[in-house]
Design a protein around this motif. Structure first.
Motif, PDB file in Angstrom:
ATOM      1  N   TYR A 259       9.249   5.400  -6.645  1.00 20.03           N
ATOM      2  CA  TYR A 259       9.686   5.772  -5.295  1.00 20.03           C
ATOM      3  C   TYR A 259       8.986   4.957  -4.205  1.00 20.03           C
ATOM      4  O   TYR A 259       9.180   5.215  -3.013  1.00 20.03           O
ATOM      5  CB  TYR A 259       9.408   7.258  -5.054  1.00 20.03           C
ATOM      6  N   LEU A 260       8.210   3.987  -4.595  1.00 11.52           N
ATOM      7  CA  LEU A 260       7.419   3.216  -3.634  1.00 11.52           C
ATOM      8  C   LEU A 260       8.325   2.353  -2.753  1.00 11.52           C
ATOM      9  O   LEU A 260       9.204   1.657  -3.241  1.00 11.52           O
ATOM     10  CB  LEU A 260       6.432   2.330  -4.385  1.00 11.52           C
ATOM     11  N   GLU A 261       8.088   2.398  -1.442  1.00 12.06           N
ATOM     12  CA  GLU A 261       8.865   1.622  -0.478  1.00 12.06           C
ATOM     13  C   GLU A 261       7.933   0.917   0.497  1.00 12.06           C
ATOM     14  O   GLU A 261       6.787   1.327   0.704  1.00 12.06           O
ATOM     15  CB  GLU A 261       9.830   2.518   0.295  1.00 12.06           C
ATOM     16  N   VAL A 262       8.436  -0.145   1.099  1.00  8.43           N
ATOM     17  CA  VAL A 262       7.701  -0.860   2.136  1.00  8.43           C
ATOM     18  C   VAL A 262       7.762  -0.064   3.439  1.00  8.43           C
ATOM     19  O   VAL A 262       8.778   0.557   3.757  1.00  8.43           O
ATOM     20  CB  VAL A 262       8.301  -2.262   2.330  1.00  8.43           C
ATOM     21  N   GLY A 263       6.675  -0.081   4.183  1.00  7.95           N
ATOM     22  CA  GLY A 263       6.652   0.598   5.472  1.00  7.95           C
ATOM     23  C   GLY A 263       6.570  -0.397   6.623  1.00  7.95           C
ATOM     24  O   GLY A 263       6.424  -1.600   6.410  1.00  7.95           O
ATOM     25  N   PRO A 264       6.618   0.084   7.865  1.00  6.12           N
ATOM     26  CA  PRO A 264       6.491  -0.803   9.038  1.00  6.12           C
ATOM     27  C   PRO A 264       5.014  -1.128   9.294  1.00  6.12           C
ATOM     28  O   PRO A 264       4.466  -0.795  10.345  1.00  6.12           O
ATOM     29  CB  PRO A 264       7.092   0.043  10.161  1.00  6.12           C
ATOM     30  N   TYR A 265       4.386  -1.764   8.296  1.00  3.00           N
ATOM     31  CA  TYR A 265       2.941  -1.931   8.342  1.00  3.00           C
ATOM     32  C   TYR A 265       2.537  -3.387   8.520  1.00  3.00           C
ATOM     33  O   TYR A 265       3.274  -4.309   8.178  1.00  3.00           O
ATOM     34  CB  TYR A 265       2.299  -1.422   7.041  1.00  3.00           C
ATOM     35  N   HIS A 266       1.311  -3.566   9.033  1.00 10.58           N
ATOM     36  CA  HIS A 266       0.618  -4.838   8.941  1.00 10.58           C
ATOM     37  C   HIS A 266      -0.121  -4.876   7.595  1.00 10.58           C
ATOM     38  O   HIS A 266       0.075  -3.990   6.762  1.00 10.58           O
ATOM     39  CB  HIS A 266      -0.364  -4.985  10.107  1.00 10.58           C
ATOM     40  N   THR A 267      -0.983  -5.876   7.411  1.00 11.15           N
ATOM     41  CA  THR A 267      -1.648  -6.061   6.113  1.00 11.15           C
ATOM     42  C   THR A 267      -3.149  -5.880   6.265  1.00 11.15           C
ATOM     43  O   THR A 267      -3.854  -6.790   6.708  1.00 11.15           O
ATOM     44  CB  THR A 267      -1.349  -7.461   5.539  1.00 11.15           C
ATOM     45  N   ASN A 268      -3.635  -4.709   5.879  1.00  5.20           N
ATOM     46  CA  ASN A 268      -5.068  -4.411   5.942  1.00  5.20           C
ATOM     47  C   ASN A 268      -5.662  -4.632   4.545  1.00  5.20           C
ATOM     48  O   ASN A 268      -5.923  -3.687   3.799  1.00  5.20           O
ATOM     49  CB  ASN A 268      -5.292  -2.974   6.415  1.00  5.20           C
ATOM     50  N   THR A 269      -5.869  -5.898   4.205  1.00  7.03           N
ATOM     51  CA  THR A 269      -6.409  -6.241   2.898  1.00  7.03           C
ATOM     52  C   THR A 269      -7.813  -5.679   2.709  1.00  7.03           C
ATOM     53  O   THR A 269      -8.183  -5.249   1.611  1.00  7.03           O
ATOM     54  CB  THR A 269      -6.435  -7.765   2.713  1.00  7.03           C
TER      55      THR A 269
END
Length: 365
Positions: A237-247
């Motif tokens: 169920y994993l989906e991409v969100g409206p996120y930046h990349t906090n590595t």
């Protein structure tokens, strides 16, 4: 008649009716719809219209009913629609494992070979002369008898210590792995779906460890603006969100999870397509998507160096081709002392599989 009989090959890339064939296609579609059974069935209907997957004897309605009867689908009264079951989630993982890694033979409760040989657990191809202290079960009797016949002749059989040949063995060790998956918005930008191959690999790796290396551990971490762990059952169920990349947040969480593991051998696999663009300081987000932000990069590199001090190698699987991003990954890898692969989406699974299986850089204490 002896020999071979050749006939024309007719490829068939799409199933032609029947539950098993449609089930395989349905499981593939679920990976693209993030586990949404209704959407996957809608896609299946469209494929049926276009390619005539079913016939008058067995239709999509029959297939849906059989999915329910066999425990793959259930009605969700709260949402008023169908949803997949735990049985479907496991089938998706098994399907991903077979697709990416091939049919793997299940071994005994296993671990990973190290680069130390001697009185170990698993045979390898190396042979040497017998030495005092070697156990009897290490002696290769067939080769030793052959040596005796060559050295002393076959008239009067004589076997001496100098004829004995010993099989070297590899030690085994347990491994704890954290798989980090980038779920920032760039994973679906530019008309390319990068998140589906990433989670497909995660499901295959999880199933591989569960079946072939049951003593190993696998934690899965996703990272966007923040980072958080997810369970195995959450992967479809994993989906991409409206996120930046906090590595940085992802590495901090992965390191914390590995600290709790009692195994000596620990590693991080990171699947990403871009640069770090986000930090969280004092409850506020610091973001910069333009170029490589010095503040974000330096803190990320400092975390890579900390992982090196903790003997946690990081293997980065980079699924982007921008030269300046690859330069950052090279710097990150050099700081950590780990490895980096610049992989296409098609080759991602093979890279991760080979790196996991051929893990030979362990030390024993």
């Amino acid at each position: 008649m002896r020999g071979y009989h050749f006939s024309p090959y007719t490829p068939s890339s799409l199933p032609k009716g029947g539950f098993d064939e449609l089930l395989n296609l349905f499981m593939q579609l679920l990976q693209y719809t993030a586990g949404d059974a209704v959407e996957a069935l809608a896609w299946l209907n469209e494929l049926d219209k276009q390619y005539n997957l079913t016939d008058d004897n067995y239709g999509i309605g029959d297939f849906i009913q059989e999915l329910k009867d066999k425990g793959y689908l259930t009605d969700d009264p709260s949402a008023g629609q169908l949803r997949i079951t735990a049985k479907s989630e496991q089938t998706i993982r098994q399907s991903a494992l077979e697709e990416i890694f091939g049919k793997l033979r299940k071994t005994s409760q296993g671990n990973h070979n190290t680069n130390f040989s001697g009185l170990g657990d698993e045979k390898n191809a190396d042979r040497r002369e017998y030495q005092y202290g070697d156990s009897l079960d290490q002696i290769d009797m067939t080769t030793s008898i052959h040596n005796a016949q060559v050295n002393h002749g076959i008239g009067n059989f004589l076997l001496t210590e100098r004829d004995l040949e010993v099989e070297e063995r590899d030690y085994k060790t347990l491994t704890s792995t954290v798989l980090m998956i980038d779920i920032s918005h760039s994973m679906i930008l530019y008309g390319e779906d990068r998140i589906t191959p990433a989670k497909k690999v995660a499901m295959a790796l999880a199933e591989l460890i569960r079946t072939r290396y049951p003593k190993d551990t696998l934690d899965i971490v996703v990272f966007g603006n923040d980072a958080w762990p997810i369970s195995l059952k959450d992967l479809p169920y994993l989906e991409v969100g409206p996120y930046h990349t906090n590595t940085l947040a992802g590495l901090e969480l992965a390191t914390d999870l590995l600290r709790r593991r009692k195994t000596h051998n620990k590693q991080i696999f990171m699947i990403t397509d871009g640069k770090p663009t986000c930090l969280k300081e004092h409850g506020r987000y610091y973001k910069n998507s333009v170029g490589l932000d010095r503040k974000v990069v330096n803190k990320t590199l400092n975390m890579a160096a900390q992982c090196k001090r903790l003997n946690i190698p990081i293997t980065t699987f980079m699924i982007a081709r921008d030269p300046y991003l690859q330069q950052f990954v090279r710097q990150f890898t050099e700081t950590n002392g780990g490895k980096a692969f610049y992989s296409s989406l098609q080759g991602l699974g093979e890279y991760i599989f080979e790196d996991y299986i051929r893990n030979r850089r362990k030390t024993l204490k």
